[in-house]
Design an enzyme around this catalytic site. Structure first.
Site, PDB file in Angstrom:
ATOM      1  N   CYS A 177     -35.408 -41.722 -12.025  1.00  0.00           N
ATOM      2  CA  CYS A 177     -36.585 -42.586 -12.235  1.00  0.00           C
ATOM      3  C   CYS A 177     -37.509 -42.583 -11.018  1.00  0.00           C
ATOM      4  O   CYS A 177     -38.077 -43.623 -10.655  1.00  0.00           O
ATOM      5  CB  CYS A 177     -36.178 -44.019 -12.574  1.00  0.00           C
ATOM      6  SG  CYS A 177     -35.314 -44.144 -14.117  1.00  0.00           S
TER       7      CYS A 177
ATOM      8  N   LYS B 144     -26.746 -54.484 -10.030  1.00  0.00           N
ATOM      9  CA  LYS B 144     -26.514 -53.556  -8.909  1.00  0.00           C
ATOM     10  C   LYS B 144     -25.742 -54.227  -7.782  1.00  0.00           C
ATOM     11  O   LYS B 144     -25.509 -53.635  -6.741  1.00  0.00           O
ATOM     12  CB  LYS B 144     -27.853 -53.023  -8.400  1.00  0.00           C
ATOM     13  CG  LYS B 144     -28.558 -52.163  -9.455  1.00  0.00           C
ATOM     14  CD  LYS B 144     -29.592 -51.290  -8.876  1.00  0.00           C
ATOM     15  CE  LYS B 144     -30.525 -50.724  -9.925  1.00  0.00           C
ATOM     16  NZ  LYS B 144     -30.028 -49.486 -10.524  1.00  0.00           N
TER      17      LYS B 144
ATOM     18  N   ASP C 236     -38.996 -54.047  -3.005  1.00  0.00           N
ATOM     19  CA  ASP C 236     -38.022 -53.761  -4.050  1.00  0.00           C
ATOM     20  C   ASP C 236     -36.640 -53.687  -3.382  1.00  0.00           C
ATOM     21  O   ASP C 236     -36.362 -52.756  -2.624  1.00  0.00           O
ATOM     22  CB  ASP C 236     -38.399 -52.431  -4.714  1.00  0.00           C
ATOM     23  CG  ASP C 236     -37.354 -51.963  -5.712  1.00  0.00           C
ATOM     24  OD1 ASP C 236     -36.253 -52.541  -5.762  1.00  0.00           O
ATOM     25  OD2 ASP C 236     -37.645 -50.995  -6.441  1.00  0.00           O
TER      26      ASP C 236
ATOM     27  N   HIS D 115     -39.070 -46.138  -7.099  1.00  0.00           N
ATOM     28  CA  HIS D 115     -38.558 -46.050  -8.475  1.00  0.00           C
ATOM     29  C   HIS D 115     -39.761 -46.274  -9.408  1.00  0.00           C
ATOM     30  O   HIS D 115     -40.700 -46.982  -9.042  1.00  0.00           O
ATOM     31  CB  HIS D 115     -37.530 -47.171  -8.646  1.00  0.00           C
ATOM     32  CG  HIS D 115     -36.744 -47.134  -9.911  1.00  0.00           C
ATOM     33  ND1 HIS D 115     -37.231 -47.588 -11.107  1.00  0.00           N
ATOM     34  CD2 HIS D 115     -35.473 -46.718 -10.164  1.00  0.00           C
ATOM     35  CE1 HIS D 115     -36.310 -47.461 -12.035  1.00  0.00           C
ATOM     36  NE2 HIS D 115     -35.227 -46.935 -11.497  1.00  0.00           N
TER      37      HIS D 115
HETATM   38  N1  PLP Z   1     -35.879 -50.081  -7.967  1.00  0.00           N
HETATM   39  C1  PLP Z   1     -34.897 -49.317  -7.475  1.00  0.00           C
HETATM   40  C2  PLP Z   1     -34.960 -48.857  -6.051  1.00  0.00           C
HETATM   41  C3  PLP Z   1     -33.820 -48.971  -8.294  1.00  0.00           C
HETATM   42  O1  PLP Z   1     -32.833 -48.203  -7.803  1.00  0.00           O
HETATM   43  C4  PLP Z   1     -33.799 -49.428  -9.631  1.00  0.00           C
HETATM   44  C5  PLP Z   1     -32.706 -49.021 -10.543  1.00  0.00           C
HETATM   45  O2  PLP Z   1     -32.116 -47.978 -10.375  1.00  0.00           O
HETATM   46  C6  PLP Z   1     -34.841 -50.238 -10.079  1.00  0.00           C
HETATM   47  C7  PLP Z   1     -35.864 -50.545  -9.227  1.00  0.00           C
HETATM   48  C8  PLP Z   1     -34.873 -50.777 -11.475  1.00  0.00           C
HETATM   49  O3  PLP Z   1     -33.836 -51.678 -11.661  1.00  0.00           O
HETATM   50  P1  PLP Z   1     -33.561 -52.309 -13.125  1.00  0.00           P
HETATM   51  O4  PLP Z   1     -33.469 -51.152 -14.062  1.00  0.00           O
HETATM   52  O5  PLP Z   1     -32.278 -53.035 -12.949  1.00  0.00           O
HETATM   53  O6  PLP Z   1     -34.701 -53.213 -13.437  1.00  0.00           O
END
Ligand code: PLP
Length: 405
Positions: free
Chosen positions: A363, A225, A199, A122
């Site tokens: 993203c 999430k 992550d 991401h």
């Molecule tokens: N990493 C992964 C794999 C994600 O799916 C997401 C959100 O979709 C994030 C990071 C970022 O999360 P947040 O926007 O809650 O900080």
């Protein structure tokens, strides 16, 4: 076996109608819906237990502090961490990764050193490291993704070297659903003296995360999430590393003593919690973990696995659909394209039937480029989804594709 009908009654929003259709919510990778107990916990806290934490001598402040610190211990227990001072509350995965990327490289890297990420991260686990590279003269290297959506583990030997200082890798891809095999990554990184951040934004709701078994150095995730509210997240890090890292943000609570000549910093985890933390969100997160365990995490994982298997099987019969990502181990996410039709059009028309999916690059632009597609349609599951919702989605998709063609 889960009692899905009972579970669904725990989530008030699931009885919503969208354009006259019952909501079919298949965008859980973006955010999950919240059970009544989590919503009640928030309302109860504001109605009965609201006072700014840590600095008050009065009843409400003390009770709010107690809940916040109990929530920290609850989070520690959920991820198998023994030391709750290693749990730093943040706003979410993004802030957790930025916290590490803004502080750790400064104390362990010299110009020319390398940070290794994967091709399926991401943006929030890529861009903070790019910024660190620009700031400190480091090089960003990337573990490639194979055609089936798995990481190319055979590249690790070439990519890891004494120059590698940090490896940042997702546990589950938010686009492909691939469950990564973190063992060779963590072992390989540690063998060359690098630290590993995992992550867990997607993984936290769909797999057991045990920081001891994982053996990484940091994990990051977001409450929203995993059935908790927006605005609360977690960074877990090894105490020795968190001690070594400078503060991320300055402000109240993170200090020990302040003079204009010199400021000394608070102990862990407060050194990294500048300002008023989301002390209502933290207890709502603890409540979400309680809820998951009451329902039964193993059963949730199995149910989501069955949903994914069923969806993969059913979508195979829809003419023109091409799945992106067919890794052997996947969790709760199905991405696809239909050649000649833009994912956005599919998503927009499904919405008109009450079916919520996500479209676009999710993203993860480098990953989308890797597959040479304009984006994907992504369907993602949670504990409350049903096989019959998948049937509704497949029927809806058929109808939408007929119209679009
Ligand atoms: N990493 C992964 C794999 C994600 O799916 C997401 C959100 O979709 C994030 C990071 C970022 O999360 P947040 O926007 O809650 O900080």
């Amino acid at each position: 076996m889960l009692d899905i009908e009972k579970i669904r009654t725990d989530f008030p929003i699931l009885s919503t109608e969208v354009y006259g259709f019952p909501l079919v919510y298949l965008d859980n990778g973006a955010t999950t819906q919240k059970p009544r107990c989590v919503l009640d916990r928030i309302i109860h806290a504001y109605e009965n237990e609201n006072g700014n934490i840590h600095r008050g001598v009065h009843y409400l402040s003390e009770i709010a502090t107690d809940h916040h610190e109990k929530a920290r211990s609850r989070v520690a227990r959920f991820i198998g961490a023994e030391d709750s001072a290693e749990i730093v509350f943040t706003r979410g995965t993004t802030e957790s990764v930025n916290l590490v990327a803004r502080t750790l490289p400064d104390v362990i890297c010299k110009p020319g050193d390398e940070i290794l990420v994967t091709g399926m991260e991401h943006h929030s686990n890529t861009v903070p490291w790019q910024i660190a590279c620009e700031r400190l003269g480091l090089k960003l290297r990337v573990i490639p993704v194979l055609d089936n959506g798995e990481l190319d583990y055979s590249s690790l030997n070439n990519l890891l070297s004494a120059k590698t200082k940090i490896v940042a890798c997702t546990a589950i891809s938010n686009v492909l659903g691939t469950i990564n095999n973190l063992e060779p990554i963590v072992a390989g990184a540690h063998a060359v003296g690098a630290y590993v951040l995992v992550d867990c934004a997607q993984a936290i709701a769909h797999t057991h995360i045990d920081v001891k078994a994982l053996n990484a150095d940091f994990i990051a995730f977001s409450g929203h999430k995993v059935y908790a509210p927006n605005g609360i997240g977690v960074l877990w890090g090894r105490r020795a590393l968190l001690e070594m890292m400078p503060p991320f943000m300055g402000g109240g609570e993170m200090i020990d003593h302040v003079t204009f000549d010199k400021t000394t910093y608070n102990k862990l985890p407060y050194k990294f919690e500048a300002g008023t933390p989301d002390y209502i969100g933290s207890r709502a997160l603890a409540e979400a973990f309680d809820y998951i365990e009451r329902v039964g995490f193993d059963d949730i994982i199995e149910h989501e696995h069955n949903l994914l298997d069923y969806a993969i099987h059913q979508i195979a019969s829809v003419n023109g659909v091409r799945q992106i990502g067919t890794a052997a181990h996947r969790s709760g996410i199905l991405s696809f394209v239909v050649d000649g039709i833009h994912p956005y059009d599919i998503g927009t028309m499904l919405d008109k039937l009450g079916i919520a999916v996500r479209t676009g690059h999710h993203c993860a632009e480098p990953l989308i480029d890797r597959f040479s597609v304009p984006g994907t349609v992504r369907v993602s599951f949670a504990m409350y989804n049903t096989m019959s919702e998948i049937d509704t989605f497949i029927k809806g998709l058929d109808r939408v594709l007929t119209i679009l063609r």
